[in-house]
Design an enzyme around this catalytic site. Structure first.
Site, PDB file in Angstrom:
ATOM      1  N   SER A  84       0.862  -1.405  -0.308  1.00 46.07           N
ATOM      2  CA  SER A  84       0.007   0.150  -0.069  1.00 46.07           C
ATOM      3  C   SER A  84       0.855   1.261  -0.076  1.00 46.07           C
ATOM      4  O   SER A  84       0.421   2.410   0.021  1.00 46.07           O
ATOM      5  CB  SER A  84      -0.858  -0.038   1.227  1.00 46.07           C
ATOM      6  OG  SER A  84      -1.965  -0.974   1.096  1.00 46.07           O
ATOM      7  N   LYS A 136       2.330   5.521   6.079  1.00 42.79           N
ATOM      8  CA  LYS A 136       1.293   4.559   5.421  1.00 42.79           C
ATOM      9  C   LYS A 136       1.999   3.251   5.600  1.00 42.79           C
ATOM     10  O   LYS A 136       3.344   3.015   5.490  1.00 42.79           O
ATOM     11  CB  LYS A 136       1.089   4.809   3.586  1.00 42.79           C
ATOM     12  CG  LYS A 136       0.176   4.093   3.314  1.00 42.79           C
ATOM     13  CD  LYS A 136      -1.275   4.756   3.350  1.00 42.79           C
ATOM     14  CE  LYS A 136      -2.513   4.061   2.763  1.00 42.79           C
ATOM     15  NZ  LYS A 136      -2.653   2.936   3.521  1.00 42.79           N
ATOM     16  N   LYS A 184       0.161   3.908  -2.528  1.00 39.89           N
ATOM     17  CA  LYS A 184      -0.786   4.918  -2.580  1.00 39.89           C
ATOM     18  C   LYS A 184      -0.306   6.151  -2.321  1.00 39.89           C
ATOM     19  O   LYS A 184      -1.062   7.376  -2.331  1.00 39.89           O
ATOM     20  CB  LYS A 184      -2.118   4.526  -1.548  1.00 39.89           C
ATOM     21  CG  LYS A 184      -2.665   3.187  -2.104  1.00 39.89           C
ATOM     22  CD  LYS A 184      -3.907   2.799  -1.022  1.00 39.89           C
ATOM     23  CE  LYS A 184      -4.592   1.735  -1.499  1.00 39.89           C
ATOM     24  NZ  LYS A 184      -4.113   0.451  -1.339  1.00 39.89           N
ATOM     25  N   SER A 214      -7.104   3.262   3.278  1.00 35.48           N
ATOM     26  CA  SER A 214      -6.397   2.442   2.225  1.00 35.48           C
ATOM     27  C   SER A 214      -7.287   1.860   0.999  1.00 35.48           C
ATOM     28  O   SER A 214      -7.090   0.653   0.623  1.00 35.48           O
ATOM     29  CB  SER A 214      -5.512   1.608   2.807  1.00 35.48           C
ATOM     30  OG  SER A 214      -4.701   0.947   1.842  1.00 35.48           O
TER      31      SER A 214
END
Length: 424
Positions: free
Chosen positions: A91, A262, A94, A149
């Site tokens: 992730s 993140k 992102k 997310s």
């Protein structure tokens, strides 16, 4: 005939000597050399490369495959473990998705869910159960991506900005190259497993640095809770909670000064974590890749503590009037400017100076090219002198003779007039 025999004899002697003294290389030795080169380059090894810098504080060992701690203003790499090894990002992708959205869309723009985005509800990843034709603002979408997310929203934002997910991915790769990333390939905006998608800890730190320079990103990353009101399709509001533990003061992994980050996980990538933290005017970026679930936040904290506790920021050249910008360095605590060396290069009439500690870059500066200005002044002076000489050479002395003669005539006439007056 004798010359030919002599030549043939010498040739035979040379070939025999080469066979006798030739040292064979066995396959085992070739393998060992290859392994040595691999270890030296850091590929596949677990060594902390920054520990090899002379005079550098020894960094902590961690279990994750790769990690980096980079100071934001100087790009000084304080800690590096396999920082250039390509790994799956999960992730963390992102962060680039949000950065591109901030750079290419307005917060109040409306995003309408299509089949592209709705497919993210069933792809096995995180989502906010967005529905077909549901409308969100870009701002709401970015909070959903960062805090929850949400894959469904990430896919829809990609299509909204790029026209298609594929075109948006091309923008992601192009932007990564602009930021100086050298071993990053994006194939989707969500971070879901793809054997062709990879990134390095160093490249991820460069992307995080760019994101943190955006004030809206910093605001989103630091938000712990956000509410999306009822939309044109949903009957109620959505309350989004940031699950990033390092900004949650109720979590064991809370880190004072953390600006946000993140964290992600897939079976292929393991646990990944990207964050930034600020203390005493110093901002550090930490990236941990391919770690064990539940340990990457602890290892990020360990490496951040190492950076904050063992290094200091110095400002050089306060009295140097030729300094145009920069001049800030990040060096081991207790070090001074006398511990640095410099390397200068010229670019467009300016001197680019790089400061080095033990051969490692720790800061840069832009200096005025004084030598070039002096040379320009000399050239201009010589040109003016030559122009004056040329002007003089192109003129004759005749006008001066005529003026002198006229003056003598006038003087004689005045003298004659005075004599007449005296006699009268």
């Amino acid at each position: 005939m004798r010359k030919r025999r002599l030549t043939a004899g010498l040739l035979a002697l040379g070939i025999s000597a080469s066979l006798i003294f030739h040292t064979p290389v066995f396959a085992a030795e070739e393998t060992q050399d290859t392994e040595t080169q691999t270890e030296a380059s850091g590929e596949g090894g677990s060594s902390i490369t920054t520990n090899a810098i002379p005079g550098w504080p020894q960094g902590p060992d961690i279990t994750s495959t790769a990690a980096i701690v980079m100071e934001d203003s100087t790009n000084t790499i304080l800690y590096a473990k396999n920082m250039d090894q390509p790994l799956y990002p999960a992730s963390a992708v992102k962060i680039m998705t949000i950065l591109l959205a901030l750079e290419n869309a307005n917060p109040e723009d409306q995003v309408v869910m299509t089949a592209t985005g709705v497919s993210g509800v069933t792809d096995g990843g995180a989502n906010i159960s967005a529905q077909l034709d549901e409308t969100f603002s870009v701002e709401q979408c970015l909070y959903a991506i960062m805090l929850q997310s949400a894959n469904d929203i990430a896919l829809q934002v990609a299509e909204h900005i790029g026209g298609s997910v594929e075109a948006f991915v091309e923008k992601m790769n192009s932007r990564a190259q602009e930021l100086g990333c050298t071993n990053t390939v994006f194939t989707n905006p969500t971070g879901l497993p793809d054997e062709n998608q990879h990134i390095t800890a160093h490249d991820m730190a460069l992307i995080m640095k760019a994101a943190m320079s955006n004030e809206t990103f910093r605001k989103i990353a630091a938000t712990t809770s956000y509410t999306i009101p009822a939309t044109n399709v949903s009957g109620g509001e959505r309350v989004l909670t940031n699950n990033f533990t390092m900004i949650n003061n109720a979590s064991d992994a809370y880190y004072q000064g953390c600006l946000g980050g993140k964290e992600g996980y897939t079976e292929a990538s393991g646990s990944t974590l990207v964050c930034a933290a600020e203390r005493n005017g110093v901002t550090l970026i930490s990236v941990v890749l391919q770690g064990a679930s539940g340990q990457t936040d602890d290892e990020a904290i360990t490496t951040l503590d190492y950076g904050f506790n063992n290094f200091q920021k110095l400002t050089l050249g306060d009295d140097d009037f030729s300094l145009l910008s920069g001049g800030t360095v990040m060096v081991p605590a207790g070090s001074g400017g006398d511990s640095l060396t410099t390397e200068d290069t010229e670019d467009n009439g300016q001197i680019l100076r790089q400061y080095l500690f033990g051969g490692t870059p720790v800061g840069t500066a832009v200096l005025e090219n004084v030598q070039k200005q002096d040379n320009t002044a000399v050239v201009n002076g010589e040109a003016n002198m030559k122009a004056a000489q040329d002007f003089s050479a192109s003129r004759t002395n005749m006008p001066y003779y005529l003026i002198g003669a006229a003056g003598i005539v006038i003087f004689l006439l005045l003298l004659f007039a005075m004599v007449k007056v005296v006699k009268s």
